[in-house]
Design a protein around this motif. Structure first.
Motif, PDB file in Angstrom:
ATOM      1  N   VAL A 110       0.857  -1.195   0.000  1.00 27.31           N
ATOM      2  CA  VAL A 110       0.000   0.000   0.000  1.00 27.31           C
ATOM      3  C   VAL A 110       0.889   1.240   0.000  1.00 27.31           C
ATOM      4  N   ILE A 111       1.166   1.741  -1.201  1.00 27.65           N
ATOM      5  CA  ILE A 111       2.027   2.923  -1.357  1.00 27.65           C
ATOM      6  C   ILE A 111       1.419   3.889  -2.362  1.00 27.65           C
ATOM      7  N   GLY A 112       1.891   5.130  -2.344  1.00 28.01           N
ATOM      8  CA  GLY A 112       1.433   6.122  -3.307  1.00 28.01           C
ATOM      9  C   GLY A 112       2.012   5.852  -4.682  1.00 28.01           C
ATOM     10  N   GLN A 117      -8.196   4.297  -6.651  1.00 30.26           N
ATOM     11  CA  GLN A 117      -9.483   3.616  -6.711  1.00 30.26           C
ATOM     12  C   GLN A 117      -9.316   2.117  -6.928  1.00 30.26           C
ATOM     13  N   ARG A 118      -8.348   1.764  -7.771  1.00 28.53           N
ATOM     14  CA  ARG A 118      -8.087   0.348  -8.019  1.00 28.53           C
ATOM     15  C   ARG A 118      -7.606  -0.343  -6.729  1.00 28.53           C
ATOM     16  N   MET A 119      -6.816   0.401  -5.942  1.00 27.11           N
ATOM     17  CA  MET A 119      -6.333  -0.153  -4.684  1.00 27.11           C
ATOM     18  C   MET A 119      -7.480  -0.365  -3.703  1.00 27.11           C
ATOM     19  N   VAL A 120      -8.400   0.584  -3.652  1.00 26.78           N
ATOM     20  CA  VAL A 120      -9.583   0.459  -2.785  1.00 26.78           C
ATOM     21  C   VAL A 120     -10.373  -0.800  -3.146  1.00 26.78           C
ATOM     22  N   THR A 143      -9.157   5.646   5.948  1.00 29.62           N
ATOM     23  CA  THR A 143     -10.241   6.652   5.918  1.00 29.62           C
ATOM     24  C   THR A 143     -11.264   6.351   4.814  1.00 29.62           C
ATOM     25  N   GLU A 144     -10.808   5.669   3.744  1.00 31.36           N
ATOM     26  CA  GLU A 144     -11.728   5.261   2.669  1.00 31.36           C
ATOM     27  C   GLU A 144     -12.496   3.995   3.048  1.00 31.36           C
ATOM     28  N   GLU A 145     -12.184   3.472   4.250  1.00 26.84           N
ATOM     29  CA  GLU A 145     -12.782   2.240   4.770  1.00 26.84           C
ATOM     30  C   GLU A 145     -12.491   1.027   3.888  1.00 26.84           C
ATOM     31  N   ALA A 146     -11.378   1.089   3.170  1.00 25.67           N
ATOM     32  CA  ALA A 146     -10.924  -0.060   2.384  1.00 25.67           C
ATOM     33  C   ALA A 146     -10.095  -0.987   3.258  1.00 25.67           C
ATOM     34  N   LEU A 147      -9.573  -0.431   4.349  1.00 24.60           N
ATOM     35  CA  LEU A 147      -8.775  -1.206   5.299  1.00 24.60           C
ATOM     36  C   LEU A 147      -9.384  -1.078   6.683  1.00 24.60           C
TER      37      LEU A 147
END
Length: 440
Positions: A110-112, A117-120, A143-147
């Motif tokens: 998980v890096i910039g 969106q694809r990572m989410v 914060t995107e609630e993906a994790l």
């Protein structure tokens, strides 16, 4: 290496299989202390220098504690740079493959610099048990609630002092406040600056403190050479040095981005194929440079301290300090890039009178410096800096007068500093001759 064996630890046959596949025989000094502490569930602060085996000191016991049936994030490893995060992630992937657990132990980087969106979508559709990444992007995913990090058992903060320098501690803080209070926190840092103390006190209560300092600030297989810079341009001196060494890869350190840019440009102008790594490069430029390094395009690479800390560059045979650092620990980190895994290495330091205090401190820590000069691509032994210190005040006055005789041009052109140095050098030699004649 210590006298211990990995078999002494309460580790599973799966982790034993990983260790065997990695070709490890005995744990390093930091592994000897960190592995059992992590297995006991302790939070800790670990201090060790580059090349000490720190990454596997925490990865092996954390992998040992993974619960195959639990399909949620179980441990998180954070690193200050994308490159370092990628290197740690590659070690995780290698370990998973050696364990034969590709279908069971899922991990995500998980890096910039990647499609957010694809990572989410990937994280929500296929939740991993292991997360490796940079604090900013991990916080984004939280914060995107993906994790969901609420059930994370262990959290690793790698290169904590560099996290602080780069301003990422606040992101780490925002991640940690979303985790359970009984979290196992593993903080690794080469140094523990005072500014890091509030963070440590906030999250760690009576942590185990492991500091590896075996009174050997650099490997015994490393030679430390001192070369007086005097009034020379560092690029000219390094070009002369390049004729006398055949490096597999040499890292040339400077004290900042501007110096790095100037030196790399100077070496390229003189015909030396040179790479460049510092924090001012764009992600694309850094990625391309690392790819070029891996393909052995360069024998020489100019770097800053921050860049060197965040990137594990393999196969370094020589470290050249175009400017010596101001602090002991930075010197130890720089030279720690070479003479790794039992290999030999050489540190070449261009020094001025300003570096005498640092050299003395390093000598007190057990380092031995050899004094050389380079002429026509050949090494020659030189007088030590202590003998040079004994120069009479007359010489210092002559140098001062020689510099005052040089007039700064009204219009500044490229290379004017070099010309002014050369002129001051000529003036000094003339004044010295005149002074000698008067005495006769």
């Amino acid at each position: 290496m210590g006298n211990h064996s990995f078999k002494e630890y309460a580790i599973s046959s799966t982790v034993e299989q990983i260790i065997e596949g990695l070709g490890f025989f005995n744990p390093t000094l930091i592994q000897e202390q960190v592995i059992p502490a992590v297995l006991r569930g302790e939070s800790l602060i670990g201090q060790s220098h580059t090349g000490s085996g720190k990454t596997h000191a925490y990865l092996l016991p954390l992998l040992n504690q993974l619960e195959d049936e639990s399909q949620h994030v179980q441990f998180v490893v954070t690193a200050p740079t994308r490159e370092l995060a990628m290197q740690i992630y590659n070690e995780v992937k290698k370990a998973v493959e050696l364990a034969g657990k590709e279908e069971v132990w899922k991990s995500s980087l998980v890096i910039g610099g990647t499609d957010k969106q694809r990572m989410v979508e990937k994280l929500t559709s296929n939740p991993p048990q292991i997360i490796v990444g940079t604090p900013g992007r991990i916080l984004d995913m939280v914060t995107e609630e993906a994790l969901d990090v609420h059930n994370v058992k262990s959290f690793v903060l790698d290169e904590a002092d560099l996290m602080l320098d780069l301003g990422f501690i606040e992101d780490v803080d925002q991640i940690l406040i979303r985790m359970n209070e009984d979290l196992q926190l593993l903080v690794f840092s080469a140094t523990i600056p005072e500014r890091l103390q509030p963070f440590l006190k906030k999250y760690l209560v009576n942590p185990t403190h492991i500091k590896i300092d075996d009174n050997k600030p650099s490997p015994e297989s490393m030679e430390h050479r001192l070369v007086a810079l005097r009034h020379k341009d560092p690029a000219d001196l390094i070009m002369d040095i390049s004729k006398s060494i055949q490096p597999y890869l040499a890292i040339i350190f400077t004290n900042g981005k501007e110096q790095a840019d100037e030196l790399a440009s100077g070496l390229l102008d003189r015909g030396l194929e040179t790479g460049l790594i510092h924090g001012g490069l764009s992600p694309r430029e850094r990625k391309r440079m690392l790819k070029d390094l891996q393909s052995l395009r360069y024998q020489y690479i100019v770097a800053t301290d921050l860049a060197s800390r965040g990137i594990d560059i393999q196969g370094v045979s020589h470290v050249i300090n175009a400017r010596m650092p101001k602090e002991e620990e930075f010197y130890i980190h720089r030279v720690g890039r070479t003479a790794r895994a039992g290999l030999e290495g050489t540190a070449i330091n261009l020094y001025t009178e300003e570096d005498f205090p640092l050299i003395e401190k390093l000598e007190k820590r057990g380092l031995t410096f050899n004094f050389y000069e380079v002429k026509n691509g050949e090494w020659r032994e030189a007088k030590s800096y202590k003998e040079r210190q004994k120069r009479t005040p007359v010489h210092s006055e002559l140098e001062k007068k020689a510099k005052q005789m040089v007039k700064k041009p009204k219009k500044v052109k490229p290379g004017y500093k070099k010309k002014m140095k050369q002129e001051a050098d000529k003036n000094y030699k003339k004044l010295k001759r005149d002074s000698y004649r008067k005495k006769r």
